[in-house]
Design a protein around this motif. Structure first.
Motif, mmCIF file in Angstrom:
data_model
loop_
_atom_site.group_PDB
_atom_site.id
_atom_site.type_symbol
_atom_site.label_atom_id
_atom_site.label_comp_id
_atom_site.label_asym_id
_atom_site.label_seq_id
_atom_site.Cartn_x
_atom_site.Cartn_y
_atom_site.Cartn_z
ATOM 1 N N LEU A 87 -0.141 -15.479 1.159
ATOM 2 C CA LEU A 87 -0.860 -14.628 2.114
ATOM 3 C C LEU A 87 -0.006 -13.438 2.540
ATOM 4 C CD1 LEU A 87 -2.822 -17.142 4.355
ATOM 5 C CD2 LEU A 87 -3.768 -15.387 2.839
ATOM 6 N N THR A 88 1.299 -13.645 2.654
ATOM 7 C CA THR A 88 2.208 -12.548 2.977
ATOM 8 C C THR A 88 2.159 -11.489 1.874
ATOM 9 O OG1 THR A 88 3.655 -14.000 4.243
ATOM 10 C CG2 THR A 88 4.633 -11.953 3.404
ATOM 11 N N VAL A 89 2.161 -11.935 0.618
ATOM 12 C CA VAL A 89 2.075 -11.002 -0.512
ATOM 13 C C VAL A 89 0.740 -10.252 -0.457
ATOM 14 C CG1 VAL A 89 1.926 -10.822 -3.036
ATOM 15 C CG2 VAL A 89 3.631 -12.336 -1.989
ATOM 16 N N PHE A 90 -0.340 -10.992 -0.211
ATOM 17 C CA PHE A 90 -1.661 -10.359 -0.149
ATOM 18 C C PHE A 90 -1.699 -9.275 0.932
ATOM 19 C CE2 PHE A 90 -5.929 -9.972 1.610
ATOM 20 C CZ PHE A 90 -6.668 -9.695 0.474
ATOM 21 N N LYS A 91 -1.184 -9.599 2.109
ATOM 22 C CA LYS A 91 -1.201 -8.638 3.219
ATOM 23 C C LYS A 91 -0.369 -7.405 2.901
ATOM 24 C CE LYS A 91 -2.191 -12.093 6.711
ATOM 25 N NZ LYS A 91 -1.660 -12.954 7.762
ATOM 26 N N LEU A 93 -0.007 -6.180 -0.114
ATOM 27 C CA LEU A 93 -0.798 -5.405 -1.074
ATOM 28 C C LEU A 93 -1.971 -4.698 -0.386
ATOM 29 C CD1 LEU A 93 -0.960 -7.961 -4.035
ATOM 30 C CD2 LEU A 93 0.358 -5.839 -3.965
ATOM 31 N N ASP A 94 -2.486 -5.305 0.663
ATOM 32 C CA ASP A 94 -3.630 -4.762 1.407
ATOM 33 C C ASP A 94 -3.120 -3.746 2.433
ATOM 34 O OD1 ASP A 94 -6.067 -4.323 2.646
ATOM 35 O OD2 ASP A 94 -6.046 -6.227 3.733
ATOM 36 N N LYS A 95 -2.723 -2.584 1.937
ATOM 37 C CA LYS A 95 -2.107 -1.556 2.782
ATOM 38 C C LYS A 95 -3.003 -1.113 3.932
ATOM 39 C CE LYS A 95 1.875 -0.848 0.837
ATOM 40 N NZ LYS A 95 3.071 -1.252 1.516
ATOM 41 N N GLU A 96 -4.319 -1.066 3.719
ATOM 42 C CA GLU A 96 -5.241 -0.614 4.761
ATOM 43 C C GLU A 96 -5.599 -1.728 5.739
ATOM 44 O OE1 GLU A 96 -6.170 0.149 1.341
ATOM 45 O OE2 GLU A 96 -4.973 1.948 1.627
ATOM 46 N N GLY A 97 -5.215 -2.963 5.439
ATOM 47 C CA GLY A 97 -5.512 -4.078 6.325
ATOM 48 C C GLY A 97 -6.990 -4.420 6.401
ATOM 49 N N GLN A 98 -7.717 -4.186 5.330
ATOM 50 C CA GLN A 98 -9.160 -4.435 5.311
ATOM 51 C C GLN A 98 -9.517 -5.880 4.956
ATOM 52 O OE1 GLN A 98 -10.454 -1.478 2.499
ATOM 53 N NE2 GLN A 98 -10.557 0.126 4.047
ATOM 54 N N GLY A 99 -8.543 -6.658 4.538
ATOM 55 C CA GLY A 99 -8.830 -8.039 4.161
ATOM 56 C C GLY A 99 -9.301 -8.190 2.729
ATOM 57 N N ASN A 100 -9.156 -7.114 1.956
ATOM 58 C CA ASN A 100 -9.497 -7.194 0.533
ATOM 59 C C ASN A 100 -8.682 -6.163 -0.234
ATOM 60 O OD1 ASN A 100 -11.019 -4.634 0.488
ATOM 61 N ND2 ASN A 100 -12.466 -5.771 1.761
ATOM 62 N N GLN A 107 -3.035 -1.068 -8.741
ATOM 63 C CA GLN A 107 -2.442 0.018 -9.524
ATOM 64 C C GLN A 107 -1.317 0.698 -8.735
ATOM 65 O OE1 GLN A 107 -6.146 2.067 -10.161
ATOM 66 N NE2 GLN A 107 -6.252 1.412 -12.320
ATOM 67 N N ALA A 108 -1.531 0.928 -7.449
ATOM 68 C CA ALA A 108 -0.498 1.552 -6.617
ATOM 69 C C ALA A 108 0.724 0.653 -6.522
ATOM 70 C CB ALA A 108 -1.060 1.844 -5.224
ATOM 71 N N THR A 139 -10.722 -10.727 -2.436
ATOM 72 C CA THR A 139 -10.528 -11.247 -1.079
ATOM 73 C C THR A 139 -9.247 -12.070 -1.035
ATOM 74 O OG1 THR A 139 -11.726 -13.297 -1.512
ATOM 75 C CG2 THR A 139 -13.037 -11.387 -0.748
ATOM 76 N N ALA A 140 -8.820 -12.415 0.154
ATOM 77 C CA ALA A 140 -7.648 -13.280 0.300
ATOM 78 C C ALA A 140 -7.902 -14.615 -0.393
ATOM 79 C CB ALA A 140 -7.312 -13.483 1.779
#
Length: 169
Positions: A87-91, A93-100, A107-108, A139-140
């Motif tokens: 979940l830490t890795v996912f968060k 990667l989710d730079k905008e904090g949108q939950g997806n 790519q970034a 999604t997460a």
């Protein structure tokens, strides 16, 4: 042939062996630990029960810690510690904090971390494999499911190294 010292030993009666074994199990809380493991396996039905037990037993120094660490999402099959790390890795990667995540997020990430060995088509393929709902969003839950399966055969050390390399700034 003369009897040896081993031949003259009288075996312990079964009741003494059982009593001694029971005392050992109780003194070391093995009976409670095994009971908790079996109870949680029956309740959670983890996809990878052996990995689940390994995670529990290797992550704790006490029965209480082991049982608490054993709480896991039965769908994912990953222990609580691995799920938290993923979940830490996912968060991250989710730079905008949108939950997806979108393909552009992956790519970034590969661009930012110099992963030039993956051509764009392979990055898209990885994204498509993670995107369980085929909705062009990860999604997460999608991420946890995919990464739990992808990392289930890793040792704890390999897993921790992977997470460390993925979360480097």
């Amino acid at each position: 042939m003369a009897p040896t010292a081993l031949d003259t030993l009288s075996p312990l009666p079964d009741s003494q062996i059982m009593q001694s074994g029971t005392q050992y199990l109780t003194q070391n809380s093995i009976d409670r630990l095994l009971g908790a493991l079996l109870e949680n396996i029956a309740r959670n039905k983890p996809e990878k029960p052996v990995q689940w037990m390994i995670d529990v037993l290797s992550s704790s120094s006490s029965v209480e810690q082991a049982v608490q660490a054993a709480s896991q999402d039965s769908q994912e099959g990953a222990g609580a510690e691995r799920t938290s790390a993923l979940l830490t890795v996912f968060k991250m990667l989710d730079k905008e904090g949108q939950g997806n995540l979108q393909l552009s997020d992956l790519q970034a990430y590969t661009s930012r971390h110099g992963i030039d060995s993956l051509p764009p088509s392979e990055v898209e393929q990885v994204f498509d494999n993670i995107d369980a709902g085929k909705k062009n969003l990860v999604t997460a839950d999608d991420f946890l499911s995919y990464m739990s399966k992808a990392t289930c055969n890793m040792t704890d050390s390999e897993f921790q190294d992977m997470v460390a390399s993925m979360t480097q700034a």
